[in-house]
Design an enzyme around this catalytic site. Sequence first.
Site, PDB file in Angstrom:
ATOM      1  N   LYS A  93       0.710  -1.275   0.028  1.00  0.00           N
ATOM      2  CA  LYS A  93       0.263   0.772   0.180  1.00  0.00           C
ATOM      3  C   LYS A  93       0.569   1.110   0.151  1.00  0.00           C
ATOM      4  O   LYS A  93       0.154   1.958  -0.323  1.00  0.00           O
ATOM      5  CB  LYS A  93      -1.199   0.432   1.391  1.00  0.00           C
ATOM      6  CG  LYS A  93      -1.942  -0.805   0.524  1.00  0.00           C
ATOM      7  CD  LYS A  93      -3.066  -0.634   2.567  1.00  0.00           C
ATOM      8  CE  LYS A  93      -4.527  -1.221   2.049  1.00  0.00           C
ATOM      9  NZ  LYS A  93      -5.507  -1.189   2.936  1.00  0.00           N
ATOM     10  N   ASP A 105     -10.275   3.765   1.955  1.00  0.00           N
ATOM     11  CA  ASP A 105     -10.614   3.024   2.794  1.00  0.00           C
ATOM     12  C   ASP A 105     -11.524   4.504   3.490  1.00  0.00           C
ATOM     13  O   ASP A 105     -12.604   3.770   4.408  1.00  0.00           O
ATOM     14  CB  ASP A 105      -8.977   2.996   3.768  1.00  0.00           C
ATOM     15  CG  ASP A 105      -8.158   1.152   3.166  1.00  0.00           C
ATOM     16  OD1 ASP A 105      -9.325   0.931   2.771  1.00  0.00           O
ATOM     17  OD2 ASP A 105      -7.257   1.132   3.120  1.00  0.00           O
TER      18      ASP A 105
END
Length: 302
Positions: free
Chosen positions: A95, A131
Amino acid sequence: MRPEREFGMTPKDQKLRGKKCMTDKTSKLSPIRAAVIGHPVGHSLSPLIHRHWITTYGLSGSYDAIDVAPAELATGIASFVAEGYAGFNVTVPHKQAVMALCDTCDPAARAIGAVNTVVISGGKPHGRNTDAAGFIMNLKESLPGFSFTDARALVLGAGGAARAVVYGLQQEGVSAIRVTNRTAERAQALGDDFGLEVVSWDEKEAALSDVTLLVNTTALGMTGQPSLTLDLSALAPGAAVYDIVYKPLMTPLLCAAKDRGNPIVTGIGMLLHQAGPAFEAWFGIAPAVTPALRRTVEEAAR
Ligand code: ATR
């Protein structure tokens, strides 16, 4: 390689394409390809979610889980671009590393310091972070009456998930956010980056008394991890307790909160809602998070 016209699809092109696929399953357009990359990646529930939507909307497309080792990240991304992928999700451990390989990153990804979604357009990878949006959408859906303007939050943890949670809350106008973490330096770094009050890990219980939202972003309570030891006595009865851990769905923290009558939010909805914007970017349709999909994913998470 897919035809050149596949590269650089604008959102409008993608929307048109999505509609075309929905109404004409014999479309001459080649299938839209997307994936999730990670190392390992076999545990990911993303294929289940995206394939459900591909089927539901009658789209011509695919979504695969592809194991990409850290040393192969750059070449892997180059292959996705060359092969005409619409994009891919990014999971552990890529990520952060993927950010440097993206042509652009959206404001959420830059603030959070992580990319979980890559959209390939104009022959280039563009990083996004969904997210934070997924965290907020799940909160709004689970507790429609929750007031962001009056909220006082305590966030447990200071990793990437905590950064997404804090960013999402601040985007919704929450100004009173405290953070606490086992490793004090990480809590301080998060506090400095986002302008938060830092509470010592040993004093987190005392900090519960005036919060309206408690969020666990640590790994504690996850299957295979120790439970979170936290006495909720000081928590007001109306304070919401949100655990982003979804395996198990009802963590010990959520069970304790529910037993006291506090409103709770489980973590599976965040997973589902972070997937929606990615699917829309690639396939041109804003997908629905239905109770049936939620049940399917909850079952798989068990
Ligand atoms: P993520 O991206 O999911 O947030 P991470 O960056 O590895 O993952 O962060 C994991 C979080 O869980 C951290 O806040 C970590 O605390 P430390 O910064 O002290 O490591 C927290 N965590 C993991 N195991 C823990 C434990 N046994 N006790 C307390 N906190 C723990």
